[in-house]
Design an enzyme around this catalytic site. Structure first.
Site, PDB file in Angstrom:
ATOM      1  N   ASP A  65      -8.009  10.239 -14.181  1.00  9.96           N
ATOM      2  CA  ASP A  65      -8.362   9.428 -13.017  1.00  9.96           C
ATOM      3  C   ASP A  65      -8.861   8.071 -13.516  1.00  9.96           C
ATOM      4  O   ASP A  65      -9.904   7.990 -14.164  1.00  9.96           O
ATOM      5  CB  ASP A  65      -9.468  10.177 -12.251  1.00  9.96           C
ATOM      6  CG  ASP A  65      -9.870   9.478 -10.972  1.00  9.96           C
ATOM      7  OD1 ASP A  65      -9.585   8.278 -10.828  1.00  9.96           O
ATOM      8  OD2 ASP A  65     -10.486  10.143 -10.120  1.00  9.96           O
ATOM      9  N   SER A 143      -0.100  -6.507  -3.506  1.00 15.74           N
ATOM     10  CA  SER A 143       0.639  -6.234  -2.274  1.00 15.74           C
ATOM     11  C   SER A 143       0.680  -7.500  -1.431  1.00 15.74           C
ATOM     12  O   SER A 143      -0.129  -8.414  -1.638  1.00 15.74           O
ATOM     13  CB  SER A 143      -0.129  -5.135  -1.526  1.00 15.74           C
ATOM     14  OG  SER A 143       0.206  -5.113  -0.173  1.00 15.74           O
ATOM     15  N   TYR A 156      -8.191  -2.328   1.922  1.00 14.41           N
ATOM     16  CA  TYR A 156      -7.013  -2.421   1.049  1.00 14.41           C
ATOM     17  C   TYR A 156      -6.732  -3.885   0.695  1.00 14.41           C
ATOM     18  O   TYR A 156      -6.533  -4.227  -0.471  1.00 14.41           O
ATOM     19  CB  TYR A 156      -5.812  -1.785   1.759  1.00 14.41           C
ATOM     20  CG  TYR A 156      -4.548  -1.768   0.934  1.00 14.41           C
ATOM     21  CD1 TYR A 156      -4.460  -0.993  -0.221  1.00 14.41           C
ATOM     22  CD2 TYR A 156      -3.438  -2.525   1.301  1.00 14.41           C
ATOM     23  CE1 TYR A 156      -3.297  -0.974  -0.983  1.00 14.41           C
ATOM     24  CE2 TYR A 156      -2.276  -2.508   0.548  1.00 14.41           C
ATOM     25  CZ  TYR A 156      -2.212  -1.734  -0.587  1.00 14.41           C
ATOM     26  OH  TYR A 156      -1.064  -1.721  -1.347  1.00 14.41           O
ATOM     27  N   SER A 159      -9.260  -5.244  -1.752  1.00 21.14           N
ATOM     28  CA  SER A 159      -9.087  -4.701  -3.112  1.00 21.14           C
ATOM     29  C   SER A 159      -7.900  -5.378  -3.800  1.00 21.14           C
ATOM     30  O   SER A 159      -7.960  -5.715  -4.983  1.00 21.14           O
ATOM     31  CB  SER A 159      -8.891  -3.182  -3.079  1.00 21.14           C
ATOM     32  OG  SER A 159      -7.616  -2.830  -2.564  1.00 21.14           O
ATOM     33  N   LYS A 160      -6.821  -5.612  -3.053  1.00 18.39           N
ATOM     34  CA  LYS A 160      -5.640  -6.234  -3.665  1.00 18.39           C
ATOM     35  C   LYS A 160      -5.855  -7.722  -3.918  1.00 18.39           C
ATOM     36  O   LYS A 160      -5.312  -8.281  -4.863  1.00 18.39           O
ATOM     37  CB  LYS A 160      -4.399  -5.992  -2.784  1.00 18.39           C
ATOM     38  CG  LYS A 160      -3.945  -4.539  -2.773  1.00 18.39           C
ATOM     39  CD  LYS A 160      -3.561  -4.050  -4.165  1.00 18.39           C
ATOM     40  CE  LYS A 160      -2.984  -2.662  -4.188  1.00 18.39           C
ATOM     41  NZ  LYS A 160      -2.705  -2.167  -5.539  1.00 18.39           N
TER      42      LYS A 160
END
Ligand code: NAP
Length: 271
Positions: A65, A143, A156, A159-160
């Site tokens: 992980d 992304s 999300y 974070s990207k």
């Protein structure tokens, strides 16, 4: 026999037991690289390993992980112990989420950042000295959600977006060491059956079926990642909508926002 594009290169691809990561590992292997596969689920990882070994070439699997610093370091250590070098690190492992900020539990942010940001940091720090030795590549899989904030995806998107800051900082810090840093803005891509995402309350839910929509293939994304590495490019933006957005967002942010507000139902139906 012709020398392959990535002959004798050793590449770690995080989150390569399925999806874009696995497709990238396959492309690298076909182009002569030795690949190190990674993921948390041993069974899925073994399936991917068998698939890759059937193609031929050197494959190592390290179950772990990346959100855990010791497991991320072990991935680098085992690669060096086994092959003695590291040329390419592809920070691909990622998780997504769904839900407006008003509905989210803070835990959702924590879970997303643990993999998408700390997972990248945990691996990039121990990998850097080895990448510097080979003047190799570190690639960050971001992304279109990393270009501007989108509704229902705030954790999300943020974070990207962090990946861009990390990549930009490293490019300057390591300019003299002549490593390559790549940042890939991936668009709407095909997903594996019953792929999960994190819902507003933190539980896992299935991502909506994408069969009805025009999506990129994982193979085409993988090929774009290899091209980014080969050409030692910084940014690669995929899909037509991604390219349009990357140009329009800095020039006409107000217009992009108005379009997004008008299309909010359509965006949420797709995502
Ligand atoms: N698919 C898209 O439309 C799309 C669009 C833009 C960007 N992206 C980005 O592209 C990347 C790959 O997406 P995908 O659609 O191929 O995802 P996917 O099919 O869900 O695959 C994710 C991979 O990452 C592994 N993984 C997840 N968390 C991990 C962790 N903490 N440590 C180690 N491995 C972990 C998963 O295996 P285990 O679960 O077994 O650990 C799996 O191998 C992600 O960063 C994603 O954000 C995807």
């Amino acid at each position: 026999m012709a020398v392959k594009m990535f002959q004798d290169k050793v590449a770690i691809i995080t989150g390569s037991s399925r999806g874009i990561g696995k497709a990238t590992a396959i492309e690298l292997l076909k182009n002569g690289a030795t690949v190190v596969l990674n993921g948390r689920n041993q069974e899925r990882l073994s399936q991917a390993e068998n698939e890759l070994k059937a193609i031929g070439g050197n494959v190592l699997t390290v179950c772990g992980d990346v959100s855990k610093p010791n497991e991320a370091k072990e991935l680098v250590d085992k690669t060096i112990e086994t092959f003695g070098r590291l040329d390419i690190l592809i920070n691909n492992a990622g998780v997504s989420m769904r839900g407006d900020m008003s509905e989210l539990t803070p835990e959702v942010y924590k879970t997303v950042f643990e993999t998408n940001v700390f997972g990248v940091v945990n691996l990039t720090i121990p990998a850097l000295p080895h990448i510097k030795k080979t003047q190799g590549s570190i690639v960050f899989v971001s992304s279109l959600a990393g270009i501007r904030g989108l509704p229902g995806l705030s954790a999300y998107c943020s974070s990207k977006m962090s990946l861009r800051a990390i990549a930009e900082s490293i490019r300057i810090e390591e300019a003299k060491s002549k490593i390559h840093v790549g940042l890939i803005f991936v668009g709407f891509t095909e997903i594996e059956f019953e792929k999960k995402t994190i819902s507003a309350d933190g539980s896992l839910i299935n991502i909506k079926d994408r069969a009805k929509f025009k999506v990129q293939s994982t193979e085409s994304v993988a090929k774009a990642i290899l091209k980014n590495i080969k050409k030692r490019k910084f940014r690669t933006t995929l899909s037509r909508i991604g390219k349009i957005n990357a140009i329009m967002q800095p020039m006409l942010p107000g217009l992009v926002e108005r379009i997004l507000i008008r299309s909010i139902d359509k965006i949420k139906k797709r995502s």
